[in-house]
Design a protein around this motif. Structure first.
Motif, PDB file in Angstrom:
ATOM      1  N   SER A 121       0.975  -8.929   1.049  1.00 41.37           N
ATOM      2  CA  SER A 121      -0.339  -8.331   0.783  1.00 41.37           C
ATOM      3  C   SER A 121      -0.713  -7.410   1.938  1.00 41.37           C
ATOM      4  O   SER A 121      -0.411  -6.230   1.914  1.00 41.37           O
ATOM      5  CB  SER A 121      -1.399  -9.410   0.527  1.00 41.37           C
ATOM      6  N   ARG A 122      -1.337  -7.938   3.009  1.00 42.59           N
ATOM      7  CA  ARG A 122      -1.736  -7.090   4.131  1.00 42.59           C
ATOM      8  C   ARG A 122      -0.532  -6.438   4.813  1.00 42.59           C
ATOM      9  O   ARG A 122      -0.666  -5.373   5.421  1.00 42.59           O
ATOM     10  CB  ARG A 122      -2.522  -7.891   5.161  1.00 42.59           C
ATOM     11  N   SER A 123       0.618  -7.060   4.730  1.00 39.35           N
ATOM     12  CA  SER A 123       1.810  -6.522   5.400  1.00 39.35           C
ATOM     13  C   SER A 123       2.210  -5.157   4.859  1.00 39.35           C
ATOM     14  O   SER A 123       2.866  -4.386   5.569  1.00 39.35           O
ATOM     15  CB  SER A 123       2.984  -7.500   5.261  1.00 39.35           C
ATOM     16  N   VAL A 124       1.818  -4.839   3.621  1.00 37.47           N
ATOM     17  CA  VAL A 124       2.175  -3.513   3.094  1.00 37.47           C
ATOM     18  C   VAL A 124       1.537  -2.424   3.947  1.00 37.47           C
ATOM     19  O   VAL A 124       2.105  -1.325   4.080  1.00 37.47           O
ATOM     20  CB  VAL A 124       1.762  -3.332   1.610  1.00 37.47           C
ATOM     21  N   ALA A 125       0.386  -2.704   4.547  1.00 38.40           N
ATOM     22  CA  ALA A 125      -0.281  -1.705   5.389  1.00 38.40           C
ATOM     23  C   ALA A 125       0.517  -1.453   6.663  1.00 38.40           C
ATOM     24  O   ALA A 125       0.615  -0.309   7.126  1.00 38.40           O
ATOM     25  CB  ALA A 125      -1.696  -2.162   5.726  1.00 38.40           C
ATOM     26  N   ALA A 126       1.086  -2.505   7.243  1.00 40.01           N
ATOM     27  CA  ALA A 126       1.901  -2.344   8.448  1.00 40.01           C
ATOM     28  C   ALA A 126       3.143  -1.506   8.145  1.00 40.01           C
ATOM     29  O   ALA A 126       3.512  -0.614   8.914  1.00 40.01           O
ATOM     30  CB  ALA A 126       2.300  -3.712   9.001  1.00 40.01           C
ATOM     31  N   VAL A 127       3.759  -1.796   7.008  1.00 41.57           N
ATOM     32  CA  VAL A 127       4.942  -1.027   6.603  1.00 41.57           C
ATOM     33  C   VAL A 127       4.578   0.439   6.386  1.00 41.57           C
ATOM     34  O   VAL A 127       5.210   1.346   6.935  1.00 41.57           O
ATOM     35  CB  VAL A 127       5.558  -1.626   5.313  1.00 41.57           C
ATOM     36  N   ALA A 128       3.556   0.683   5.586  1.00 35.29           N
ATOM     37  CA  ALA A 128       3.165   2.051   5.259  1.00 35.29           C
ATOM     38  C   ALA A 128       2.709   2.813   6.501  1.00 35.29           C
ATOM     39  O   ALA A 128       3.058   3.987   6.688  1.00 35.29           O
ATOM     40  CB  ALA A 128       2.069   2.043   4.204  1.00 35.29           C
ATOM     41  N   HIS A 129       1.927   2.163   7.366  1.00 38.41           N
ATOM     42  CA  HIS A 129       1.454   2.814   8.583  1.00 38.41           C
ATOM     43  C   HIS A 129       2.631   3.194   9.474  1.00 38.41           C
ATOM     44  O   HIS A 129       2.664   4.283  10.069  1.00 38.41           O
ATOM     45  CB  HIS A 129       0.486   1.902   9.330  1.00 38.41           C
ATOM     46  N   GLY A 130       3.597   2.308   9.586  1.00 33.93           N
ATOM     47  CA  GLY A 130       4.786   2.599  10.385  1.00 33.93           C
ATOM     48  C   GLY A 130       5.547   3.806   9.861  1.00 33.93           C
ATOM     49  O   GLY A 130       5.953   4.686  10.638  1.00 33.93           O
ATOM     50  N   PHE A 131       5.728   3.881   8.565  1.00 39.73           N
ATOM     51  CA  PHE A 131       6.448   5.012   7.973  1.00 39.73           C
ATOM     52  C   PHE A 131       5.646   6.305   8.084  1.00 39.73           C
ATOM     53  O   PHE A 131       6.211   7.381   8.272  1.00 39.73           O
ATOM     54  CB  PHE A 131       6.801   4.713   6.515  1.00 39.73           C
ATOM     55  N   GLU A 154      -3.776  -6.587  -5.875  1.00 34.27           N
ATOM     56  CA  GLU A 154      -4.008  -5.159  -5.675  1.00 34.27           C
ATOM     57  C   GLU A 154      -5.184  -4.920  -4.723  1.00 34.27           C
ATOM     58  O   GLU A 154      -5.110  -4.048  -3.835  1.00 34.27           O
ATOM     59  CB  GLU A 154      -4.274  -4.469  -7.012  1.00 34.27           C
ATOM     60  N   GLU A 155      -6.262  -5.686  -4.876  1.00 38.88           N
ATOM     61  CA  GLU A 155      -7.436  -5.533  -4.010  1.00 38.88           C
ATOM     62  C   GLU A 155      -7.078  -5.776  -2.543  1.00 38.88           C
ATOM     63  O   GLU A 155      -7.500  -5.022  -1.654  1.00 38.88           O
ATOM     64  CB  GLU A 155      -8.532  -6.518  -4.432  1.00 38.88           C
ATOM     65  N   LEU A 156      -6.283  -6.817  -2.293  1.00 41.21           N
ATOM     66  CA  LEU A 156      -5.889  -7.147  -0.919  1.00 41.21           C
ATOM     67  C   LEU A 156      -5.043  -6.027  -0.319  1.00 41.21           C
ATOM     68  O   LEU A 156      -5.250  -5.632   0.842  1.00 41.21           O
ATOM     69  CB  LEU A 156      -5.115  -8.466  -0.891  1.00 41.21           C
ATOM     70  N   CYS A 157      -4.101  -5.524  -1.092  1.00 41.70           N
ATOM     71  CA  CYS A 157      -3.226  -4.448  -0.603  1.00 41.70           C
ATOM     72  C   CYS A 157      -4.021  -3.176  -0.342  1.00 41.70           C
ATOM     73  O   CYS A 157      -3.858  -2.525   0.701  1.00 41.70           O
ATOM     74  CB  CYS A 157      -2.113  -4.173  -1.610  1.00 41.70           C
ATOM     75  N   ARG A 158      -4.893  -2.836  -1.273  1.00 41.67           N
ATOM     76  CA  ARG A 158      -5.695  -1.614  -1.126  1.00 41.67           C
ATOM     77  C   ARG A 158      -6.613  -1.694   0.101  1.00 41.67           C
ATOM     78  O   ARG A 158      -6.753  -0.730   0.850  1.00 41.67           O
ATOM     79  CB  ARG A 158      -6.530  -1.372  -2.386  1.00 41.67           C
ATOM     80  N   ALA A 159      -7.235  -2.838   0.305  1.00 45.96           N
ATOM     81  CA  ALA A 159      -8.144  -3.012   1.442  1.00 45.96           C
ATOM     82  C   ALA A 159      -7.397  -2.857   2.758  1.00 45.96           C
ATOM     83  O   ALA A 159      -7.884  -2.201   3.694  1.00 45.96           O
ATOM     84  CB  ALA A 159      -8.822  -4.374   1.365  1.00 45.96           C
ATOM     85  N   ALA A 160      -6.210  -3.438   2.840  1.00 42.44           N
ATOM     86  CA  ALA A 160      -5.422  -3.352   4.069  1.00 42.44           C
ATOM     87  C   ALA A 160      -4.978  -1.923   4.338  1.00 42.44           C
ATOM     88  O   ALA A 160      -5.031  -1.442   5.475  1.00 42.44           O
ATOM     89  CB  ALA A 160      -4.215  -4.278   3.971  1.00 42.44           C
ATOM     90  N   LEU A 161      -4.551  -1.225   3.291  1.00 44.09           N
ATOM     91  CA  LEU A 161      -4.105   0.157   3.454  1.00 44.09           C
ATOM     92  C   LEU A 161      -5.267   1.077   3.812  1.00 44.09           C
ATOM     93  O   LEU A 161      -5.126   1.989   4.629  1.00 44.09           O
ATOM     94  CB  LEU A 161      -3.399   0.630   2.183  1.00 44.09           C
ATOM     95  N   GLU A 162      -6.415   0.832   3.205  1.00 44.63           N
ATOM     96  CA  GLU A 162      -7.601   1.628   3.527  1.00 44.63           C
ATOM     97  C   GLU A 162      -7.969   1.462   5.000  1.00 44.63           C
ATOM     98  O   GLU A 162      -8.281   2.441   5.700  1.00 44.63           O
ATOM     99  CB  GLU A 162      -8.772   1.218   2.641  1.00 44.63           C
TER     100      GLU A 162
END
Length: 205
Positions: A121-131, A154-162
């Motif tokens: 969930s939140r880890s997708v933000a770390a991956v995306a931010h790194g890339f 989806e809400e958790l992933c979106r919040a982390a990416l935002e």
């Protein structure tokens, strides 16, 4: 635009093919491309766009020819979608030669990063931010979340990416109806699946 991912198996072909088909359904002329010498993915691209899929490979033709070949293939089109290969920065040896990032830089094209959100969930933000920050010459325009399990997921992933400052362009739920079978050399070619492949592309759109 260039459709890329952190690694193989993240859903690049699914997203790229579906995007091509959806844009065509909107009445746009779509030019399909694939990084590298792969001939299987362009078969699905051709089904989605009604145009031949074209390869862009700096290793085979030299980087100076990539943009001219791209422009030749995209002539008369409204939009071009380039599906990447492997992970965004994976190239020859310990370099990014002939990688998706290399081609994106040569075309000065924005990257849509497909992230497999399954089992995180939140880890997708770390991956995306790194890339998004790894190479400032590569412009990651946003993320498409693939294999999302539920509204809450989806809400958790979106919040982390935002919070990480990475735009979410869309989210795709897990759907066995759009799965494309694989074998040792990659996906099973569209020509071998006939009507099944056509139905899958329509579902992807």
């Amino acid at each position: 635009m260039v459709v890329a991912a952190p690694s193989s198996g993240s859903g690049k072909t699914t997203v790229a093919t579906g995007l091509m088909a959806a844009l065509r359904e909107r009445g746009l002329r779509v030019s399909p491309h694939k990084v590298g010498p792969d001939y299987i993915d362009p078969g699905y691209h051709a089904l989605a766009t009604g145009r031949p899929g074209r390869n862009l490979d700096p290793w085979l033709v030299g980087e100076e020819r990539v943009a001219p070949l791209f422009l030749h293939g995209a002539a008369g089109c409204d939009v071009a979608v380039v599906e990447g290969v492997m992970g965004l920065f994976d190239g020859k040896g310990d370099t990014d030669l002939a990688s998706t990032a290399h081609v994106a830089r040569l075309l000065e094209a924005p990257v849509v990063l497909v992230v497999d959100a399954a089992r995180q969930s939140r880890s997708v933000a770390a991956v995306a931010h790194g890339f998004a920050t790894f190479d400032p010459r590569v412009r990651v325009g946003g993320v498409v979340l693939n294999r999302v399990g539920s509204d809450r997921h989806e809400e958790l992933c979106r919040a982390a990416l935002e919070a990480a400052g990475v735009p979410v362009l869309g989210a795709i739920r897990r759907d066995d109806a759009v799965a494309t079978p694989s074998r040792h050399l990659g996906l099973v070619p569209a020509a071998e699946r006939e009507g099944e492949a056509v139905a899958a592309v329509e579902r992807l759109a």
